[in-house]
Design a protein around this motif. Structure first.
Motif, PDB file in Angstrom:
ATOM      1  N   LYS A  28      -9.803   5.420   4.119  1.00 51.01           N
ATOM      2  CA  LYS A  28     -10.816   5.585   5.008  1.00 51.01           C
ATOM      3  C   LYS A  28     -12.157   5.057   4.413  1.00 51.01           C
ATOM      4  N   GLU A  29     -12.319   5.568   3.086  1.00 53.58           N
ATOM      5  CA  GLU A  29     -13.435   5.258   2.356  1.00 53.58           C
ATOM      6  C   GLU A  29     -13.861   3.752   2.326  1.00 53.58           C
ATOM      7  N   VAL A  30     -12.723   3.163   1.885  1.00 57.39           N
ATOM      8  CA  VAL A  30     -12.812   1.558   1.929  1.00 57.39           C
ATOM      9  C   VAL A  30     -13.198   1.149   3.167  1.00 57.39           C
ATOM     10  N   GLU A  31     -12.504   1.518   4.496  1.00 53.25           N
ATOM     11  CA  GLU A  31     -12.880   0.918   5.540  1.00 53.25           C
ATOM     12  C   GLU A  31     -14.492   1.299   6.019  1.00 53.25           C
ATOM     13  N   ALA A  32     -14.781   2.509   5.561  1.00 53.08           N
ATOM     14  CA  ALA A  32     -16.342   2.873   5.919  1.00 53.08           C
ATOM     15  C   ALA A  32     -17.222   2.021   5.010  1.00 53.08           C
ATOM     16  N   GLY A  33     -16.816   1.804   3.741  1.00 51.83           N
ATOM     17  CA  GLY A  33     -17.744   0.964   2.643  1.00 51.83           C
ATOM     18  C   GLY A  33     -17.887  -0.517   3.473  1.00 51.83           C
ATOM     19  N   VAL A  34     -16.630  -0.754   3.764  1.00 55.11           N
ATOM     20  CA  VAL A  34     -16.884  -2.223   4.265  1.00 55.11           C
ATOM     21  C   VAL A  34     -17.583  -2.238   5.508  1.00 55.11           C
ATOM     22  N   ALA A  35     -17.409  -1.345   6.345  1.00 52.54           N
ATOM     23  CA  ALA A  35     -18.092  -1.249   7.743  1.00 52.54           C
ATOM     24  C   ALA A  35     -19.561  -1.237   7.437  1.00 52.54           C
ATOM     25  N   GLU A  36     -19.913  -0.507   6.321  1.00 55.29           N
ATOM     26  CA  GLU A  36     -21.488  -0.374   5.993  1.00 55.29           C
ATOM     27  C   GLU A  36     -22.008  -1.592   5.798  1.00 55.29           C
ATOM     28  N   ILE A  37     -21.070  -2.353   4.700  1.00 57.69           N
ATOM     29  CA  ILE A  37     -21.725  -3.579   3.996  1.00 57.69           C
ATOM     30  C   ILE A  37     -21.757  -4.606   5.315  1.00 57.69           C
ATOM     31  N   GLN A  38     -20.689  -4.517   5.929  1.00 58.43           N
ATOM     32  CA  GLN A  38     -20.903  -5.566   7.318  1.00 58.43           C
ATOM     33  C   GLN A  38     -22.037  -5.428   8.131  1.00 58.43           C
ATOM     34  N   LYS A  39     -22.337  -4.249   8.296  1.00 58.55           N
ATOM     35  CA  LYS A  39     -23.487  -3.668   9.112  1.00 58.55           C
ATOM     36  C   LYS A  39     -24.874  -4.257   8.433  1.00 58.55           C
ATOM     37  N   GLU A  40     -24.744  -4.006   7.092  1.00 65.74           N
ATOM     38  CA  GLU A  40     -26.112  -4.511   6.263  1.00 65.74           C
ATOM     39  C   GLU A  40     -26.121  -6.014   6.470  1.00 65.74           C
ATOM     40  N   ILE A  41     -25.103  -6.576   6.257  1.00 69.11           N
ATOM     41  CA  ILE A  41     -25.214  -8.158   6.066  1.00 69.11           C
ATOM     42  C   ILE A  41     -25.648  -8.583   7.585  1.00 69.11           C
ATOM     43  N   GLN A  42     -25.183  -7.864   8.598  1.00 69.79           N
ATOM     44  CA  GLN A  42     -25.422  -8.197   9.935  1.00 69.79           C
ATOM     45  C   GLN A  42     -27.030  -8.082  10.127  1.00 69.79           C
ATOM     46  N   GLU A  43     -27.385  -7.002   9.687  1.00 74.92           N
ATOM     47  CA  GLU A  43     -28.711  -6.505   9.711  1.00 74.92           C
ATOM     48  C   GLU A  43     -29.593  -7.363   9.192  1.00 74.92           C
ATOM     49  N   GLU A  44     -29.363  -7.922   7.938  1.00 73.31           N
ATOM     50  CA  GLU A  44     -29.965  -8.706   6.958  1.00 73.31           C
ATOM     51  C   GLU A  44     -30.082 -10.137   7.735  1.00 73.31           C
ATOM     52  N   ILE A  45     -29.060 -10.667   8.262  1.00 75.94           N
ATOM     53  CA  ILE A  45     -28.821 -11.805   9.095  1.00 75.94           C
ATOM     54  C   ILE A  45     -29.910 -11.930  10.441  1.00 75.94           C
ATOM     55  N   HIS A  46     -29.716 -10.722  10.946  1.00 74.36           N
ATOM     56  CA  HIS A  46     -30.778 -10.450  12.056  1.00 74.36           C
ATOM     57  C   HIS A  46     -32.004 -10.639  11.630  1.00 74.36           C
ATOM     58  N   LYS A  47     -32.455  -9.791  10.782  1.00 74.09           N
ATOM     59  CA  LYS A  47     -34.075 -10.222  10.221  1.00 74.09           C
ATOM     60  C   LYS A  47     -34.394 -11.532   9.919  1.00 74.09           C
ATOM     61  N   GLU A  48     -33.473 -12.155   9.152  1.00 75.19           N
ATOM     62  CA  GLU A  48     -33.957 -13.605   8.726  1.00 75.19           C
ATOM     63  C   GLU A  48     -34.125 -14.447   9.935  1.00 75.19           C
ATOM     64  N   MET A  49     -33.139 -14.361  10.850  1.00 74.91           N
ATOM     65  CA  MET A  49     -33.184 -15.197  12.068  1.00 74.91           C
ATOM     66  C   MET A  49     -34.499 -14.765  12.706  1.00 74.91           C
ATOM     67  N   GLN A  50     -34.723 -13.681  12.749  1.00 78.69           N
ATOM     68  CA  GLN A  50     -36.257 -13.213  13.454  1.00 78.69           C
ATOM     69  C   GLN A  50     -37.335 -13.843  12.744  1.00 78.69           C
ATOM     70  N   LYS A  51     -37.338 -13.843  11.542  1.00 73.41           N
ATOM     71  CA  LYS A  51     -38.236 -14.238  10.503  1.00 73.41           C
ATOM     72  C   LYS A  51     -38.715 -15.732  10.867  1.00 73.41           C
ATOM     73  N   GLU A  52     -37.366 -16.659  10.774  1.00 68.32           N
ATOM     74  CA  GLU A  52     -37.565 -18.010  11.171  1.00 68.32           C
ATOM     75  C   GLU A  52     -38.094 -18.200  12.490  1.00 68.32           C
ATOM     76  N   LEU A  53     -37.657 -17.514  13.441  1.00 67.94           N
ATOM     77  CA  LEU A  53     -38.022 -17.727  14.810  1.00 67.94           C
ATOM     78  C   LEU A  53     -39.510 -17.489  14.827  1.00 67.94           C
ATOM     79  N   LYS A  54     -40.049 -16.729  14.209  1.00 66.76           N
ATOM     80  CA  LYS A  54     -41.441 -16.513  14.316  1.00 66.76           C
ATOM     81  C   LYS A  54     -42.160 -17.447  13.729  1.00 66.76           C
ATOM     82  N   GLU A  55     -41.762 -17.954  12.335  1.00 69.37           N
ATOM     83  CA  GLU A  55     -42.341 -19.073  11.691  1.00 69.37           C
ATOM     84  C   GLU A  55     -42.247 -20.392  12.657  1.00 69.37           C
ATOM     85  N   GLU A  56     -41.450 -20.482  13.254  1.00 78.77           N
ATOM     86  CA  GLU A  56     -41.430 -21.644  13.996  1.00 78.77           C
ATOM     87  C   GLU A  56     -42.314 -21.283  15.281  1.00 78.77           C
TER      88      GLU A  56
END
Lengths: 142, 188
Positions: free
Chosen positions: B160-188
């Motif tokens: 469970k913990e491992v799954e939770a951990g993995v899910a959290e990391i995935q979420k973070e990564i997705q958020e990160e990617i999302h932010k980055e993409m928004q930044k790039e879009l703004k610059e453009e």
């Protein structure tokens, strides 16, 4: 000279004393230390008690004497009486014989010159006799 | 009274100087010499001092007795006796200690190992097999089940913990990617 004499006296007395102790006990059959000393004294042989008792002790320990404590018929205190055992009798006989032959030898020493003279005379007589017999044989064969 | 004291004093010394001669024989020697002294005192007019002097010193007399037996005379002295006692005491002490130590070592070897757990057989040997505790005798089956249950629970928790951990990391990564993409879009 005195120290030589004293040493010699100690050596010769030692064995002589033991012989005399055996002889006296044999004569008295049953006796005790004090009696041995006083009787020896009467005969002119002085033994110190410090010498006699250790000798009696060893003679008993080696089985030549048998000791018995007499608690009765004695005035005041117990006495240790000694007698010869069969082994002691046998030993004393041998010692006496040896001492006798030693004594004989010593007395014979003063006659040694006469003995030697007699020996040479005997020898020469025998030789003459042999010579005489030889001459006779020669005469017979001729 | 004084006479008796002098004789006793002499005999006490002689007793000591006679050293290794057995004590029953020593007693006979002393009794005999004592009798001799009495005879001398009653028979003649010699004083105790003279009689004792005539006998020789206790040392001399003891030496003669020892000489006759082929034993060597050893001069005893008060301090020597003390060290003698100390020597025997220390020998006794060391001997006792040695025996205790030997016994302890024997016990340790005999009862070793103290506790040995034999998992395969489900046994616990205590004091080198002196006591064997068999798990079957209590509730081995029950315990085993419990162990398994606990194991499974723990495994599940970890999962469970491992799954939770993995899910959290995935979420973070997705958020990160999302932010980055928004930044790039703004610059453009």
């Amino acid at each position: 000279m005195e120290s030589y004499y004293n040493k010699w006296l100690g050596q010769i007395r030692r064995g002589y004393l033991e012989l005399c102790i055996f002889a006296l006990i044999k004569q008295l059959k049953k006796t005790y230390g004090f009696e041995i000393i006083s009787n020896m004294e009467k005969l002119g042989l002085l033994i110190k008690e410090g010498t006699l008792y250790p000798i009696l002790n060893r003679m008993t320990k080696e089985g030549h004497l048998v000791a018995s404590w007499d608690l009765q018929n004695v005035q005041g205190h117990p006495r240790k009486f000694y007698s010869l055992t069969a082994q002691g009798e046998e030993l004393f006989a041998r010692m006496k014989e040896e001492f006798g032959s030693m004594n004989e030898t010593f007395h014979e020493i003063k006659n040694i010159n006469d003995i030697l003279k007699a020996e040479t005379e005997l020898k020469s007589e025998a030789q003459e006799k042999e010579k005489g017999e030889g001459e006779n044989e020669d005469a017979e064969s001729n | 009274m004084k006479t008796q004291n002098q004789i006793e004093n002499y005999m006490a010394k002689l007793d000591r100087y006679l050293g290794h001669i057995p004590s029953t024989e020593k007693a006979e020697i002393i009794l005999e010499l004592n009798g001799h002294i009495q005879d001398k005192l009653t028979g003649g007019d010699a004083s105790v001092e003279e009689v004792l002097k005539g006998l020789g010193t206790p040392e001399e007399v003891a030496k003669r007795y020892l000489d006759e037996r082929g034993l060597e005379y050893v001069a005893p002295s008060a301090p020597a006796q003390k060290t003698e006692t100390a020597k025997w005491l220390s020998i006794a002490f060391l001997g006792g200690l040695g025996m205790v130590m030997a016994f302890a070592i024997f016990i340790m070897i005999f009862f070793s190992p103290i506790v040995e757990v034999q998992e395969k057989e489900g046994k616990v040997r205590i004091l080198g097999g002196l006591i064997t505790v068999d798990e079957d005798m209590s509730s081995r089956g029950h315990k085993k089940k419990k162990h398994k249950e606990v194991k499974i629970e723990i495994e599940k928790d970890i999962e469970k913990e491992v799954e939770a951990g993995v899910a959290e990391i995935q979420k973070e990564i997705q958020e990160e990617i999302h932010k980055e993409m928004q930044k790039e879009l703004k610059e453009e």
